[in-house]
Write an enzyme that holds these catalytic residues in place. Structure first.
Site, PDB file in Angstrom:
ATOM      1  CB  CYS A  48      -0.946  -0.003   1.204  1.00 18.68           C
ATOM      2  SG  CYS A  48      -0.162  -0.470   2.748  1.00 18.68           S
ATOM      3  CG  HIS A  96      -0.966   4.095   4.847  1.00 17.00           C
ATOM      4  ND1 HIS A  96      -1.635   3.704   5.984  1.00 17.00           N
ATOM      5  CD2 HIS A  96      -0.385   2.957   4.343  1.00 17.00           C
ATOM      6  CE1 HIS A  96      -1.491   2.397   6.152  1.00 17.00           C
ATOM      7  NE2 HIS A  96      -0.739   1.917   5.174  1.00 17.00           N
TER       8      HIS A  96
HETATM    9  N1  LIG Z   1      -4.931  -3.691   5.263  1.00 23.15           N
HETATM   10  C1  LIG Z   1      -4.311  -2.987   4.318  1.00 23.15           C
HETATM   11  O1  LIG Z   1      -4.349  -1.748   4.311  1.00 23.15           O
HETATM   12  C2  LIG Z   1      -3.554  -3.682   3.224  1.00 23.15           C
HETATM   13  C3  LIG Z   1      -3.027  -2.902   2.188  1.00 23.15           C
HETATM   14  C4  LIG Z   1      -2.325  -3.544   1.143  1.00 23.15           C
HETATM   15  C5  LIG Z   1      -2.152  -4.909   1.185  1.00 23.15           C
HETATM   16  N2  LIG Z   1      -2.653  -5.635   2.233  1.00 23.15           N
HETATM   17  C6  LIG Z   1      -2.456  -7.078   2.208  1.00 23.15           C
HETATM   18  O2  LIG Z   1      -3.713  -7.677   1.906  1.00 23.15           O
HETATM   19  C7  LIG Z   1      -3.852  -8.920   2.575  1.00 23.15           C
HETATM   20  C8  LIG Z   1      -5.119  -8.869   3.428  1.00 23.15           C
HETATM   21  O3  LIG Z   1      -4.986  -7.834   4.382  1.00 23.15           O
HETATM   22  P1  LIG Z   1      -6.191  -7.414   5.359  1.00 23.15           P
HETATM   23  O4  LIG Z   1      -5.775  -6.149   5.985  1.00 23.15           O
HETATM   24  O5  LIG Z   1      -7.498  -7.492   4.651  1.00 23.15           O
HETATM   25  O6  LIG Z   1      -6.116  -8.584   6.458  1.00 23.15           O
HETATM   26  P2  LIG Z   1      -7.276  -9.160   7.389  1.00 23.15           P
HETATM   27  O7  LIG Z   1      -8.280  -8.117   7.686  1.00 23.15           O
HETATM   28  O8  LIG Z   1      -6.575  -9.798   8.514  1.00 23.15           O
HETATM   29  O9  LIG Z   1      -7.960 -10.264   6.461  1.00 23.15           O
HETATM   30  C9  LIG Z   1      -7.263 -11.401   6.021  1.00 23.15           C
HETATM   31  C10 LIG Z   1      -8.253 -12.384   5.442  1.00 23.15           C
HETATM   32  O10 LIG Z   1      -7.544 -13.539   4.982  1.00 23.15           O
HETATM   33  C11 LIG Z   1      -8.396 -14.637   5.182  1.00 23.15           C
HETATM   34  N3  LIG Z   1      -7.709 -15.913   5.246  1.00 23.15           N
HETATM   35  C12 LIG Z   1      -6.707 -16.290   6.070  1.00 23.15           C
HETATM   36  N4  LIG Z   1      -6.374 -17.580   5.851  1.00 23.15           N
HETATM   37  C13 LIG Z   1      -7.187 -18.013   4.864  1.00 23.15           C
HETATM   38  C14 LIG Z   1      -7.351 -19.257   4.201  1.00 23.15           C
HETATM   39  N5  LIG Z   1      -6.600 -20.320   4.513  1.00 23.15           N
HETATM   40  N6  LIG Z   1      -8.300 -19.354   3.245  1.00 23.15           N
HETATM   41  C15 LIG Z   1      -9.083 -18.285   2.918  1.00 23.15           C
HETATM   42  N7  LIG Z   1      -8.961 -17.083   3.509  1.00 23.15           N
HETATM   43  C16 LIG Z   1      -8.043 -16.958   4.479  1.00 23.15           C
HETATM   44  C17 LIG Z   1      -9.035 -14.344   6.513  1.00 23.15           C
HETATM   45  O11 LIG Z   1     -10.195 -15.126   6.602  1.00 23.15           O
HETATM   46  P3  LIG Z   1     -11.108 -15.212   7.926  1.00 23.15           P
HETATM   47  O12 LIG Z   1     -11.910 -13.948   7.912  1.00 23.15           O
HETATM   48  O13 LIG Z   1     -11.895 -16.424   7.693  1.00 23.15           O
HETATM   49  O14 LIG Z   1     -10.172 -15.286   9.102  1.00 23.15           O
HETATM   50  C18 LIG Z   1      -9.279 -12.852   6.443  1.00 23.15           C
HETATM   51  O15 LIG Z   1     -10.577 -12.566   5.965  1.00 23.15           O
HETATM   52  C19 LIG Z   1      -2.566  -9.100   3.396  1.00 23.15           C
HETATM   53  O16 LIG Z   1      -1.650  -9.874   2.648  1.00 23.15           O
HETATM   54  C20 LIG Z   1      -2.048  -7.684   3.547  1.00 23.15           C
HETATM   55  O17 LIG Z   1      -0.654  -7.630   3.746  1.00 23.15           O
HETATM   56  C21 LIG Z   1      -3.361  -5.058   3.244  1.00 23.15           C
END
Ligand SMILES: NC(=O)c1ccc[n+]([C@@H]2O[C@H](COP(=O)([O-])OP(=O)(O)OC[C@H]3O[C@@H](n4cnc5c(N)ncnc54)[C@H](OP(=O)(O)O)[C@@H]3O)[C@@H](O)[C@H]2O)c1
Length: 343
Positions: free
Chosen positions: A137, A251
């Site tokens: 991001c 951010h």
């Molecule tokens: N947050 C940001 O601002 C941002 C920005 C850029 C990139 N990212 C990247 O985007 C990704 C997601 O981030 P996030 O912030 O959305 O994280 P998050 O809120 O923690 O969500 C992660 C999701 O992954 C799912 N998950 C985990 N293990 C899984 C599996 N085995 N099968 C299917 N789904 C699974 C989880 O499912 P459950 O709900 O069932 O637990 C959860 O819904 C990460 O790699 C992060 O580094 C995030």
């Protein structure tokens, strides 16, 4: 394409993996806003969220547990999961003919996988790759400010200080910010879990692991390596300092860019005014905050300041890292892949 759909994804079957996470939910909101019909969208998660019903446009989606072969029949999958889940499932999806746009770090530095910000290097999508990595991001938000300047004046170096929102660390981190803020106001002891130190009423260097040789944390290393890959500029001189602030969403960045050729303030304002994905606020006294930008698709550029010789440009930027820093960039990539596939 249905009448109310503005997206090339209208006739694609699109999976959102990690649909209950912050990025997944934002991706679904964007697809809904663009009018992608309910029957074209599938929601997947882990066993934890499987069975959860989530609203989508006028209807509802039920999250299915992602299992081997579960994505078959889809055209495109947007992954919003951790890197290990992406590594386990993206290759299988590709074998089944499903194109993948991955938000995790799993494939970003893989030389076989394009790392794309559509406004900067979107042409990499034109031959329809099966797997595309969405950049970090902070990298996306940084490059939307740097690339217009680079094209117009050339860039010698970039110094970037980030002020990163808590939601950049996912759903659990936001819950911790809220509960810890209440605990702090109630005078209770603060027990950090999502971060190594309390996040409420606090500021700290990014929590990712530090390389003992360089002193850089992983977030700072990502910005350097990903910027060089996206700009195809292996020697690009970028010095980031990444910091978490107790902001829920969006951010901010303080940038100082050394230019190859001198610029004028008018030219800088004009070039940001015509570059896609950004909006310039030219009022020198503007106080643009994450609160103003939350939910916006554009990265706000403000406070342009030049040194006397016109060769050093300082900026303040704010961008919604869940939208352009993640879900929106991924949807834009998916749309371009769909447009290429349809021909
Ligand atoms: N947050 C940001 O601002 C941002 C920005 C850029 C990139 N990212 C990247 O985007 C990704 C997601 O981030 P996030 O912030 O959305 O994280 P998050 O809120 O923690 O969500 C992660 C999701 O992954 C799912 N998950 C985990 N293990 C899984 C599996 N085995 N099968 C299917 N789904 C699974 C989880 O499912 P459950 O709900 O069932 O637990 C959860 O819904 C990460 O790699 C992060 O580094 C995030």
């Amino acid at each position: 394409m249905p009448d109310d759909c503005s997206s090339s994804l209208a006739n694609q079957t699109i999976a959102v993996v990690g649909a209950f996470g912050l990025v997944g939910r934002e991706a679904l909101a964007i697809l809904g806003d663009r009018g992608v019909p309910l029957e074209r969208v599938r929601a997947f998660g882990s066993a934890r969220s499987a069975g959860t019903i989530i609203p989508y446009r006028d209807g509802e989606l039920t999250i299915a547990e992602l299992r081997e072969g579960g994505l078959e029949g889809c055209d495109i999958a947007i992954f919003g999961t951790d890197a290990d889940t992406a590594k386990a499932h993206a290759p299988r999806a590709n074998v089944a003919g499903v194109r993948v746009v991955d938000n995790s770090s799993a494939y970003r530095l893989d030389s076989r996988v394009p790392l794309v910000v559509p406004e900067v290097n979107g042409e990499l999508l034109d031959d329809g790759p099966m797997l595309v990595a969405n950049p970090n991001c902070s990298t996306i938000l940084l490059l939307l400010a740097v690339e217009p300047v680079r094209r117009a004046f050339g860039v010698r170096s970039v110094i970037a200080s980030t002020y990163q929102a808590i939601s950049g660390a996912g759903r659990a981190a936001v819950e911790e910010l809220f509960s810890q803020t209440r605990d702090a106001l109630d005078g209770k002891a603060l027990t950090p879990s999502a971060f190594p130190v309390p996040c409420a009423f606090n500021v700290f260097p990014h929590e990712s692991a530090v390389d003992p040789d360089t002193g850089l944390n992983v977030e700072e290393s990502k910005i350097i390596a990903e910027s060089r890959k996206i700009l195809a500029s292996p020697d690009l001189d970028v010095s980031p300092t990444c910091v978490r602030v107790p902001v829920e969403r969006c951010h901010s960045q303080s940038l100082t860019i050394e230019l190859e050729r001198p610029a004028s303030r008018g030219a800088v304002v004009e070039l940001f005014g015509s570059f896609p994905g950004v909006a310039i606020n030219a009022d020198p006294a503007a106080l643009v905050t994450p609160r103003d930008i939350s939910g916006s698709d554009l990265v706000s550029i403000s406070r342009p300041r030049l040194s006397a010789d016109g060769r050093r440009l300082s900026l303040w930027t704010c961008g919604d890292q869940l939208r352009k820093g993640a879900a929106l960039n991924a949807v834009q990539i998916a749309e371009r892949l769909a447009a290429v596939a349809v021909g």
